[in-house]
Scaffold this motif. Sequence first.
Motif, PDB file in Angstrom:
ATOM      1  N   GLU A 289       0.809  -1.219   0.000  1.00 20.40           N
ATOM      2  CA  GLU A 289       0.000   0.000   0.000  1.00 20.40           C
ATOM      3  C   GLU A 289       0.841   1.268   0.000  1.00 20.40           C
ATOM      4  O   GLU A 289       0.473   2.266  -0.636  1.00 20.40           O
ATOM      5  CB  GLU A 289      -0.924   0.001   1.226  1.00 20.40           C
ATOM      6  N   ASN A 290       1.987   1.242   0.679  1.00 22.13           N
ATOM      7  CA  ASN A 290       2.736   2.483   0.903  1.00 22.13           C
ATOM      8  C   ASN A 290       4.150   2.508   0.351  1.00 22.13           C
ATOM      9  O   ASN A 290       4.796   3.560   0.389  1.00 22.13           O
ATOM     10  CB  ASN A 290       2.793   2.767   2.409  1.00 22.13           C
ATOM     11  N   HIS A 291       4.630   1.384  -0.162  1.00 20.39           N
ATOM     12  CA  HIS A 291       6.021   1.336  -0.621  1.00 20.39           C
ATOM     13  C   HIS A 291       6.184   0.781  -2.036  1.00 20.39           C
ATOM     14  O   HIS A 291       7.314   0.586  -2.479  1.00 20.39           O
ATOM     15  CB  HIS A 291       6.872   0.531   0.359  1.00 20.39           C
ATOM     16  N   GLY A 292       5.090   0.519  -2.701  1.00 24.09           N
ATOM     17  CA  GLY A 292       5.169   0.115  -4.107  1.00 24.09           C
ATOM     18  C   GLY A 292       5.683  -1.283  -4.361  1.00 24.09           C
ATOM     19  O   GLY A 292       6.081  -1.610  -5.490  1.00 24.09           O
ATOM     20  N   VAL A 293       5.666  -2.148  -3.351  1.00 26.82           N
ATOM     21  CA  VAL A 293       6.149  -3.514  -3.529  1.00 26.82           C
ATOM     22  C   VAL A 293       5.185  -4.291  -4.424  1.00 26.82           C
ATOM     23  O   VAL A 293       3.968  -4.227  -4.262  1.00 26.82           O
ATOM     24  CB  VAL A 293       6.324  -4.199  -2.160  1.00 26.82           C
ATOM     25  N   GLN A 294       5.751  -5.055  -5.365  1.00 20.27           N
ATOM     26  CA  GLN A 294       4.951  -5.728  -6.378  1.00 20.27           C
ATOM     27  C   GLN A 294       4.891  -7.244  -6.237  1.00 20.27           C
ATOM     28  O   GLN A 294       4.289  -7.923  -7.060  1.00 20.27           O
ATOM     29  CB  GLN A 294       5.515  -5.383  -7.766  1.00 20.27           C
ATOM     30  N   GLY A 295       5.514  -7.785  -5.187  1.00 21.20           N
ATOM     31  CA  GLY A 295       5.475  -9.221  -4.980  1.00 21.20           C
ATOM     32  C   GLY A 295       6.342  -9.603  -3.792  1.00 21.20           C
ATOM     33  O   GLY A 295       6.956  -8.744  -3.148  1.00 21.20           O
ATOM     34  N   PHE A 296       6.407 -10.927  -3.506  1.00 23.69           N
ATOM     35  CA  PHE A 296       7.093 -11.405  -2.311  1.00 23.69           C
ATOM     36  C   PHE A 296       7.929 -12.640  -2.619  1.00 23.69           C
ATOM     37  O   PHE A 296       7.515 -13.510  -3.375  1.00 23.69           O
ATOM     38  CB  PHE A 296       6.072 -11.705  -1.213  1.00 23.69           C
ATOM     39  N   LYS A 297       9.110 -12.691  -2.011  1.00 25.37           N
ATOM     40  CA  LYS A 297      10.066 -13.770  -2.214  1.00 25.37           C
ATOM     41  C   LYS A 297      10.177 -14.629  -0.952  1.00 25.37           C
ATOM     42  O   LYS A 297      10.334 -14.102   0.163  1.00 25.37           O
ATOM     43  CB  LYS A 297      11.436 -13.175  -2.548  1.00 25.37           C
ATOM     44  N   PHE A 298      10.118 -15.957  -1.132  1.00 24.45           N
ATOM     45  CA  PHE A 298      10.324 -16.900  -0.048  1.00 24.45           C
ATOM     46  C   PHE A 298      11.492 -17.825  -0.404  1.00 24.45           C
ATOM     47  O   PHE A 298      11.659 -18.215  -1.565  1.00 24.45           O
ATOM     48  CB  PHE A 298       9.069 -17.740   0.201  1.00 24.45           C
ATOM     49  N   HIS A 299      12.287 -18.157   0.605  1.00 23.58           N
ATOM     50  CA  HIS A 299      13.396 -19.099   0.424  1.00 23.58           C
ATOM     51  C   HIS A 299      13.276 -20.142   1.532  1.00 23.58           C
ATOM     52  O   HIS A 299      13.871 -19.999   2.605  1.00 23.58           O
ATOM     53  CB  HIS A 299      14.737 -18.368   0.518  1.00 23.58           C
ATOM     54  N   PRO A 300      12.494 -21.217   1.300  1.00 23.89           N
ATOM     55  CA  PRO A 300      12.242 -22.187   2.365  1.00 23.89           C
ATOM     56  C   PRO A 300      13.501 -22.771   2.989  1.00 23.89           C
ATOM     57  O   PRO A 300      13.540 -22.989   4.215  1.00 23.89           O
ATOM     58  CB  PRO A 300      11.415 -23.268   1.654  1.00 23.89           C
ATOM     59  N   THR A 301      14.547 -23.023   2.183  1.00 24.34           N
ATOM     60  CA  THR A 301      15.769 -23.591   2.745  1.00 24.34           C
ATOM     61  C   THR A 301      16.453 -22.608   3.682  1.00 24.34           C
ATOM     62  O   THR A 301      16.884 -22.973   4.781  1.00 24.34           O
ATOM     63  CB  THR A 301      16.720 -24.028   1.623  1.00 24.34           C
ATOM     64  N   MET A 302      16.573 -21.353   3.285  1.00 26.05           N
ATOM     65  CA  MET A 302      17.207 -20.348   4.143  1.00 26.05           C
ATOM     66  C   MET A 302      16.313 -19.959   5.313  1.00 26.05           C
ATOM     67  O   MET A 302      16.799 -19.669   6.411  1.00 26.05           O
ATOM     68  CB  MET A 302      17.560 -19.097   3.337  1.00 26.05           C
ATOM     69  N   GLN A 303      15.002 -19.937   5.090  1.00 26.55           N
ATOM     70  CA  GLN A 303      14.073 -19.518   6.136  1.00 26.55           C
ATOM     71  C   GLN A 303      13.645 -20.670   7.043  1.00 26.55           C
ATOM     72  O   GLN A 303      13.001 -20.442   8.067  1.00 26.55           O
ATOM     73  CB  GLN A 303      12.848 -18.848   5.504  1.00 26.55           C
TER      74      GLN A 303
END
Length: 291
Positions: free
Chosen positions: A118-132
């Motif tokens: 809503e406020n920062h113009g982010v257009q998607g999200f990244k997940f890294h199951p192995t690192m996370q």
Amino acid sequence: MVDFSKVRAIDFHTHAEEPCGCHSDDGYDDLQTTMAKYFGAPWTHPPTIPQTAAHYREHNIAAVIFPVDAERETGYRRYRNEEVAELAAEHSDILIPFASIDPAKGKLGAREARNLVENHGVQGFKFHPTMQGFYPNDRMAYTLYEAIAETGKPALFHTGQTGVGSGMKGGNGMRLKYSNPMYIDDVAVDFPDMPIILAHPSFPWQEEALSVAQHKPNVYIDLSGWSPKYFPPILVRYANTMLKKKMLFGSDWPMIAPEKWLNAFDQADFRDEVRPLILKENAQRLLSAVA
């Protein structure tokens, strides 16, 4: 905003890096150095976001760029999503900002996701199951997925073996099992309107990734992290046929430069009519639909 009509390609997988040495005490610089050797990257210090933008502008390629929030699992301090988005906004002619949030943050992460869109113009999200350190179909992640689905933005998941930690003692504590793409099949079922991208040729689970992308209309594959000259024949075959509108160009910058990936792609066995789809048209259609 990127003028898609003017760029020659859209790289759907690039990493945002802070200036080297920001957090030398947490081991991240050592990890990056080891990864650079694994990939044969030509740099001494990882390029910053402005340097990344300059490189992509020079080659007339748009880039989806993101950090990875693996602070809880690895101890590597996160590159703040707001800062990444701010720097990307300064280079909005070429960079498309995605964010990364540890799904273990639950409602806190969900609130951050909504705010970033809503406020920062982010257009998607990244997940890294192995690192996370999580299975993508773990219900604890669903609070965050619900928030992302509400925004209409895509979720990109690392799949398959990773160069992160490769060759380090114990693989740097990272467990490959989390990144089997079949776990993301559950996510695609439970969030059928959320675009999902399976990142990388999913070694050793390539056929699982192809089956999920073929079966679920909302699932795509980005081809980052490997040179096209090493792609398994079955991946090329599906890219040339039934999944030709679901494949996305990705490099895995800064470990693999886009021009190096593209040079190998030119020599790979892709059909002429499919190449524009992979390089730009599929990504443009996906990003335009969620803008």
